[in-house]
Design a protein around this motif. Sequence first.
Motif, mmCIF file in Angstrom:
data_model
loop_
_atom_site.group_PDB
_atom_site.id
_atom_site.type_symbol
_atom_site.label_atom_id
_atom_site.label_comp_id
_atom_site.label_asym_id
_atom_site.label_seq_id
_atom_site.Cartn_x
_atom_site.Cartn_y
_atom_site.Cartn_z
ATOM 1 N N THR A 1 33.578 -20.153 18.350
ATOM 2 C CA THR A 1 33.558 -18.695 18.366
ATOM 3 C C THR A 1 34.714 -18.192 17.521
ATOM 4 O OG1 THR A 1 33.297 -16.753 19.799
ATOM 5 C CG2 THR A 1 35.028 -18.329 20.409
ATOM 6 N N CYS A 2 34.933 -16.882 17.548
ATOM 7 C CA CYS A 2 36.053 -16.311 16.812
ATOM 8 C C CYS A 2 37.249 -16.100 17.737
ATOM 9 C CB CYS A 2 35.643 -14.991 16.175
ATOM 10 S SG CYS A 2 34.616 -15.214 14.719
ATOM 11 N N GLY A 3 38.405 -15.898 17.129
ATOM 12 C CA GLY A 3 39.616 -15.692 17.916
ATOM 13 C C GLY A 3 40.747 -15.171 17.060
ATOM 14 N N GLY A 4 41.930 -15.121 17.659
ATOM 15 C CA GLY A 4 43.081 -14.619 16.929
ATOM 16 C C GLY A 4 43.059 -13.107 16.812
ATOM 17 N N GLU A 5 43.733 -12.587 15.812
ATOM 18 C CA GLU A 5 43.832 -11.146 15.611
ATOM 19 C C GLU A 5 42.554 -10.585 14.995
ATOM 20 O OE1 GLU A 5 47.221 -10.203 13.290
ATOM 21 O OE2 GLU A 5 48.654 -11.041 14.717
ATOM 22 N N GLY B 1 31.228 -13.832 15.986
ATOM 23 C CA GLY B 1 32.063 -13.229 17.019
ATOM 24 C C GLY B 1 32.534 -11.851 16.667
ATOM 25 N N THR B 2 32.088 -11.290 15.542
ATOM 26 C CA THR B 2 32.547 -9.976 15.133
ATOM 27 C C THR B 2 31.488 -8.941 15.415
ATOM 28 O OG1 THR B 2 31.734 -10.296 12.912
ATOM 29 C CG2 THR B 2 33.968 -10.995 13.355
ATOM 30 N N GLY B 3 31.651 -7.781 14.798
ATOM 31 C CA GLY B 3 30.735 -6.694 15.051
ATOM 32 C C GLY B 3 31.280 -5.760 16.114
ATOM 33 N N ASP C 1 41.024 -8.090 12.422
ATOM 34 C CA ASP C 1 41.404 -7.412 11.188
ATOM 35 C C ASP C 1 40.643 -6.093 11.095
ATOM 36 O OD1 ASP C 1 41.701 -6.520 8.536
ATOM 37 O OD2 ASP C 1 41.981 -8.564 7.809
ATOM 38 N N GLU C 2 41.364 -4.983 11.232
ATOM 39 C CA GLU C 2 40.730 -3.673 11.223
ATOM 40 C C GLU C 2 40.147 -3.315 9.863
ATOM 41 O OE1 GLU C 2 40.093 -1.833 13.684
ATOM 42 O OE2 GLU C 2 41.329 -2.649 15.295
ATOM 43 N N VAL C 3 40.627 -3.940 8.809
ATOM 44 C CA VAL C 3 40.135 -3.645 7.468
ATOM 45 C C VAL C 3 38.806 -4.369 7.215
ATOM 46 C CG1 VAL C 3 40.591 -3.836 4.990
ATOM 47 C CG2 VAL C 3 42.439 -3.226 6.572
#
Length: 206
Positions: free
Chosen positions: A183-187, A27-29, A189-191
């Motif tokens: 899938t992904c969720g929540g906040e 779920g990132t990218g 993480d910009e780092v």
Amino acid sequence: MRERAWATRAAAILLLLVVAGCGQNAGTGSSAPPADSAAGAAPRPAARSAAPATTNVRARSTPVALDVPAIDVHTTGLVDLGLTPSGALDVPQDAATAGWFALSPVPGEVGPAVLAAHVDYKRVPGVFARLREMKVGDTAEVTRSDGATARFTAYRVERFSKSAFPTAEVYGNTDGPELRLVTCGGEFDEVSRHYRDNVVVFARLT
């Protein structure tokens, strides 16, 4: 027996899935937070034969389409997913594709069939952009390559921290055919460029 076969396979999988249901990267990218809506659904397919609950269909059938009316999901062309070198569940390579964890049962077999997709990818809303909106009682239908359809009803919708993902609850043995949508969720993480949590829908064959 199918129950015994999956229990043996599940024990081996649980040793590998050491981090999270769709892995640290699922779920990132995208640098954007989860989108509020997914693409509009295509017309729903005509009714098909129900999926047998106890037949071994692995040798001749795989999931090919997913319909989740409550969140306007209709997607075809499901891809097979495996494990990353770190032992996490692999993820589709674009926002528009969902995948089936090919080491899990075929939907309709005893055990938890696992489907995963992005919440968003490179600023494009993913197949599971609205997965967090699902509620208990919502349905999901998985069409298989043998023409059968397995219909599941959600009984639990949860968000888990990736640092404390309940692998055994998601991938462990079950008494009957079940489905997991991940899938992904929540906040975001910009780092790390990853979401901090996973959203998981638990459903049973109906």
